[in-house]
Design an enzyme around this catalytic site. Sequence first.
Site, PDB file in Angstrom:
ATOM      1  N   PHE A 236       0.850  -1.188   0.000  1.00 57.95           N
ATOM      2  CA  PHE A 236       0.000   0.000   0.000  1.00 57.95           C
ATOM      3  C   PHE A 236       0.886   1.239   0.000  1.00 57.95           C
ATOM      4  O   PHE A 236       1.914   1.281   0.683  1.00 57.95           O
ATOM      5  CB  PHE A 236      -0.892   0.052   1.237  1.00 57.95           C
ATOM      6  CG  PHE A 236      -2.126  -0.794   1.163  1.00 57.95           C
ATOM      7  CD1 PHE A 236      -3.062  -0.606   0.168  1.00 57.95           C
ATOM      8  CD2 PHE A 236      -2.354  -1.792   2.100  1.00 57.95           C
ATOM      9  CE1 PHE A 236      -4.201  -1.381   0.106  1.00 57.95           C
ATOM     10  CE2 PHE A 236      -3.482  -2.571   2.048  1.00 57.95           C
ATOM     11  CZ  PHE A 236      -4.415  -2.373   1.052  1.00 57.95           C
ATOM     12  N   LYS A 257      -2.811  -2.827 -10.146  1.00 57.31           N
ATOM     13  CA  LYS A 257      -2.220  -1.597  -9.627  1.00 57.31           C
ATOM     14  C   LYS A 257      -3.310  -0.544  -9.534  1.00 57.31           C
ATOM     15  O   LYS A 257      -3.971  -0.229 -10.528  1.00 57.31           O
ATOM     16  CB  LYS A 257      -1.091  -1.128 -10.549  1.00 57.31           C
ATOM     17  CG  LYS A 257      -0.267   0.010  -9.970  1.00 57.31           C
ATOM     18  CD  LYS A 257       1.036   0.205 -10.734  1.00 57.31           C
ATOM     19  CE  LYS A 257       1.928   1.217 -10.063  1.00 57.31           C
ATOM     20  NZ  LYS A 257       3.232   1.362 -10.742  1.00 57.31           N
ATOM     21  N   ASP A 367      13.298   5.062 -13.097  1.00 56.71           N
ATOM     22  CA  ASP A 367      13.126   4.616 -11.710  1.00 56.71           C
ATOM     23  C   ASP A 367      13.827   3.283 -11.479  1.00 56.71           C
ATOM     24  O   ASP A 367      13.280   2.369 -10.878  1.00 56.71           O
ATOM     25  CB  ASP A 367      11.634   4.492 -11.388  1.00 56.71           C
ATOM     26  CG  ASP A 367      11.361   4.510  -9.886  1.00 56.71           C
ATOM     27  OD1 ASP A 367      12.245   4.952  -9.127  1.00 56.71           O
ATOM     28  OD2 ASP A 367      10.269   4.085  -9.471  1.00 56.71           O
TER      29      ASP A 367
END
Length: 870
Positions: A236, A257, A367
């Site tokens: 979460f 997602k 990322d």
Amino acid sequence: MVTVEERYDSYCAADRLFYDSLGSAVEQPTFTAARRPVPEGWRSEPLDDWLIYAPDAGTLPQQGWKIHVAATPANAERVLDKVWDYCVPRGLSFKFLRGPRTLLLRNSKYAARAASGKFLTVYPRDEAELEVTCKELDELLRGEPGPYILSDLRHGTGPVYVRYGGFAARYCHSPDGQVVPAIEDETGTLVPDRRDPVFHVPSWVTLPEFLGPHLAARNATSTDEVPYRIEKVIHFSNGGGLYVGRDVRTDTPVVLKEARPHAGLDADGVDAITRLAREAEALRRLADLPQVPRVHDEFTLGEHRFLALEFIEGRPLNKVLVDRYPLIDAAATEADRAAYTRWALDVHRQVDEVVTAIHQRGLVYGDLHLFNIMVRPDDRIALVDFEVAAPVDGHRRPGLRNQGFAAPRDRTGPDVDRYALACLRLALFLPLTQLVRLAPAKAAHLADVIAANFPVPRAFLDAAVEEILGPPASTATAGATDPAGQADQVQPDRIARAILASATPGRDDRLFPGDIEQFRSGGLNLAHGAAGVLYALHLGGAGRWPEHERWLVQRATAPASGTRCGFYDGLHGVAYALEVLGRRQDALDVLDICLRQPWTDLDHSLASGLSGIALNLTELAGRTGEPALRDAARQATERVVEHLADDPGPDVSGGRHPYAGLLRGRTGPALLLLRRYELTGDPALLEHAATALRQDLRRCVTRPDGALEVNEGWRTMPYLGQGSVGIGMVLDQYLRHRADERFAAASAGVFRAARSPFYAQSGLFAGRAGIIAYLAAYPDDPDRRRELAAQVERLSWHALPYADGTAFPGEQLLRLSMDLGTGAAGVLLAVAAARRGTPVALPFLAPLTGAGDPLASARVTDPTDQHGRR
């Protein structure tokens, strides 16, 4: 390996070198309303990140239904002006977040979900006013967007929410012994004011009738509306959830997602919904790459957007490293390190190839880090989480970043990924690249450490350092005046200079920067506050600092509401430190405050509960001769023994289960009972100590290399605070009094746990300094002395320059810390112990005042030595 806790990220925005809160920052932008004149007949005061406004003549109940108003960075000024103009004429007290940066962080991806979305709070005086205010604010703010406040019930479809909770600052102890905000139950007893990320009405409170339809509307949305079944929660965040699911139409496993609107903001203010749409677009553009998950479906449920993705069987690279990394195992051979090197180089080759392929398709991944690289069972890799992927053309620095791999501001486009690939070269062999963010020159030292421990081609490492350092001008950092990481940097005088240079006596909330826990338990205590730092400076040979001691005394003798009274997290520890510093009357004054607090129902722990309090009372009674302290210590000890009769839960430490270890586990009570036994000779106390130690050993496991560590279910821990080394120190002290084969075997396993070449952090409670403190406690053991020298030398792996001294990173390695538990003060104490050849002990790890020689007691009570011989 360090698993980054998301709450640390939000304390990195205010300061580049230290954890801090925006509410404490000297300068930050404020909303226009914050600069308005205070209305006539009103008063205003700051509280943390908030500004509070209330009429002078007004009174409020201590608890009740409160109204929260949500807003986005785009409409916050407008919403605030409307609510201000509504509340002031009606005499309604209210508060609001003081500036746009604070609002952004409160709604960021890694913000606390329970507090997310709360921009304004309005305090109605009764339920009638609650109903009128909700309806009128709902009409006034209709159409204004804002993130959903998960802890509250939404009124209508706008940004107005309600929750029952405390108005006044009242506190109580939670079941795990923490000081938390409180409300009264139906009997008038203070109980925790639950602030979970789900709407909750206390059992004794009736939901107002007008809110009934809104609760029904909230409960109307169901996952039965979509053809997917959620089987497992992966994670979460404030932006939504990540789940393992199944398409019930085809029985296909998927990853779901979830994105919440206006929530999970990145540094650019982009919300989770927008990033999810970008991710879907990027994944479709990369659909021909086998290392990238396929898009299975997109759908909306309520106001939340979902992306169904191909399920990739495997584990994140950070978890695979924990199992395969040879520097964790002291017995690893050169062949083990060579085999690991071949595997790691192949992993990097695969990642490099897929990132190059992404660039060839016109995208920047943006990322790349250990958590986003999946390793399949056959060691093939895949990349996940493309929410910041963006076109090469016009590329901007990503708004979300992992700080151990995030490129400097001068890198854009493919250079962002190339920087992260360079960090990966180092992290695969020494996962400490968070340090490079604090001092880029550290990259060269990490490369040297890797070359000394792995058969890695030097050109492979040199290329990484060159990419990370970039142009010479980019390597400059504030305070980084010396090359980082040299072994001679780890000297007590250098550490003390860094600590003293960081002091901020002009601040009220803290004197020395430390862990984020300072902003919850305060800046006074032993673990994370001024008391612990001044104690370490004194025992570490850096002397007394009267100005700083006065800062501590002034605040400890007039503590803020909610200040804890525990030993490591509260005023008992402050009293102990003041006594050690020679300020007895100040210590007694603080202790008097402690004894007026309700402490008998605290937990059993050394850190915040009865064991630490009883030890402190016993020691100060011995030093001062005060009979009242002796009586209180006896009462606290009796309560601790009662706690030992109840040991629930499985053989796992932490989370929802009882903790093991010195600070929060049963080892703290064992230490208390041993110290009391040495004073009284009562054999029952020794029996109770053995019971407590056995309870903690239940929650330990033996690793393949023979090391005994605390079992947390998903990882094992060797450390001083909540790991096996703290248990081992007390086990060995027990064995001085009575032989026990199981305890002796466990002690040997603990020593193996203290021989690992690699520890992810450097701190005293959860890092290498605690290992050093453990080894230094055995000055006559040649095996431990040899290991001690090696561990002290390896402290340089974490050492960083600060001012004209040496500092160390705190918990999570994202910022420097100077406190005792996580930072430089704890390292100073450990290094001083190692350098002197005699232990500079933490409190109570040596016999208490008046106990005499513990070995003499052992000779009288038991003629059998710790090995079972007579």
